[in-house]
Enzyme design. Structure first.
Site, short mmCIF file in Angstrom:
data_model
loop_
_atom_site.label_atom_id
_atom_site.label_comp_id
_atom_site.label_asym_id
_atom_site.label_seq_id
_atom_site.Cartn_x
_atom_site.Cartn_y
_atom_site.Cartn_z
N CYS A 115 0.37 -1.18 0.60
CA CYS A 115 0.15 -0.52 0.18
C CYS A 115 1.20 1.12 -0.08
O CYS A 115 1.56 1.53 0.82
CB CYS A 115 -0.58 0.10 1.19
SG CYS A 115 -2.04 1.41 1.60
N CYS A 226 -0.65 3.76 -6.41
CA CYS A 226 -1.41 3.43 -5.61
C CYS A 226 -1.63 1.71 -5.94
O CYS A 226 -1.84 1.97 -7.12
CB CYS A 226 -3.20 3.64 -5.55
SG CYS A 226 -4.13 3.16 -4.24
#
Length: 297
Positions: A115, A226
């Site tokens: 992440c 992302c």
């Protein structure tokens, strides 16, 4: 945490929240014992823990499985609290540490923070807490995008929090003399992906509006900052000119994980036959279906 049942079969992909899907079962290495940060480890047979704010880290998990087909993995997606990119740094740190503890309690020999936001905010604290544990993060693949063409124009798609962090600022500063780098915050995009909206008019409309001010005909590359965004890579490519190259950091993270495991003497002796144990904080049939789709099974 209660999970759905899953029958274990050799050579088949099976998935169930709270248990695991298997992509070929084989005999592992000889069992050894070690102590790491107070946790009982099982040597090279212990799994690698992978965490994310939701389903986005599956894009990294796919690369990990390709690069390390003999490793066992435990994946934890915190979809109930997604997205992290709009939360405070304190909230992100708390949730990331909670996810890490969940994986370590299940014997993870290393952690992959799949992440970008959690890496930017919390990985330093994780490494301080678990000093002897290999902890691998992810960052936007800005370097290969910059090196691909001189004086290029590059868009970096990421959550607002990732783009605000000092970690990304330092990365951008390293290359801003070599390319024009434009930050493109994407509020609301993770939420669409978490709902399984990966293609079609809703996602394409969002992307067209996002890129409208960017004059994409003058853009050379787009960096996906992302881990959720590679899951909609075909949709991103569809709304961009054909000449625009798209980069993400998943494969680089997988290769770095292999290097770190090897350096620590934790690389599995198996060359195939690994397993994946999947957990998610949102325990629904819809989540099970989405994870199956994202893993291509």
């Amino acid at each position: 945490m209660q999970g759905l049942s899953c029958e274990r079969k050799t050579g088949e992909f099976l998935l169930s929240i709270g248990t695991y899907f298997c992509y070929n079962i084989s005999v592992g290495s000889i069992k050894t014992s070690d102590k790491r940060d107070g946790l009982q480890m099982d040597g090279n047979r212990s799994p690698v823990g992978v965490l994310d704010s939701g389903v986005g880290g599956i894009s990294v998990l796919r690369e990990l499985v390709r690069v390390l087909p003999g490793e066992d993995f435990i994946y934890y997606g915190d979809s109930a609290n997604a997205p992290y990119g709009t939360k405070t740094a304190e909230e992100i740190s708390f949730l990331t540490n909670k996810s890490a503890r969940f994986l370590l309690d299940r014997g993870a020999k290393a952690l992959v923070v799949a992440c970008n936001t959690a890496t930017s905010v919390a990985i330093k604290e994780l490494r301080q807490t678990y000093e002897s544990l290999p902890i691998i993060g992810i960052e936007p693949a800005l370097k290969p995008a910059v090196l691909a063409k001189e004086h290029s124009r590059i868009l970096v798609m990421a959550t607002p929090m990732t783009l605000m962090q000092e970690k990304f600022g330092s990365l951008m500063h390293s290359y801003e003399s070599e390319a024009e780098i434009i930050k493109v915050p994407c509020p609301g995009l993770v939420e669409l992906i978490e709902e399984g909206i990966l293609e079609g008019e809703p996602i394409e409309r969002y992307l067209r509006q996002l890129f409208l001010p960017c004059h994409t005909e003058q853009v050379d590359a787009v960096v996906l900052g992302c881990t959720h965004y590679p899951l909609i890579r075909p949709s991103i490519a569809k709304v961009l000119p054909a000449k625009v190259r798209i980069y993400d950091g998943g494969n680089g993270t997988a290769r770095e994980t292999r290097r770190r495991l090897e350096a620590a003497g934790l690389l599995s002796v198996k060359t195939f036959g690994g397993t994946v144990e999947f957990y998610n904080s949102r325990e629904t049939k819809e989540m099970l279906s989405l994870c199956r789709k994202l893993m291509g099974i």
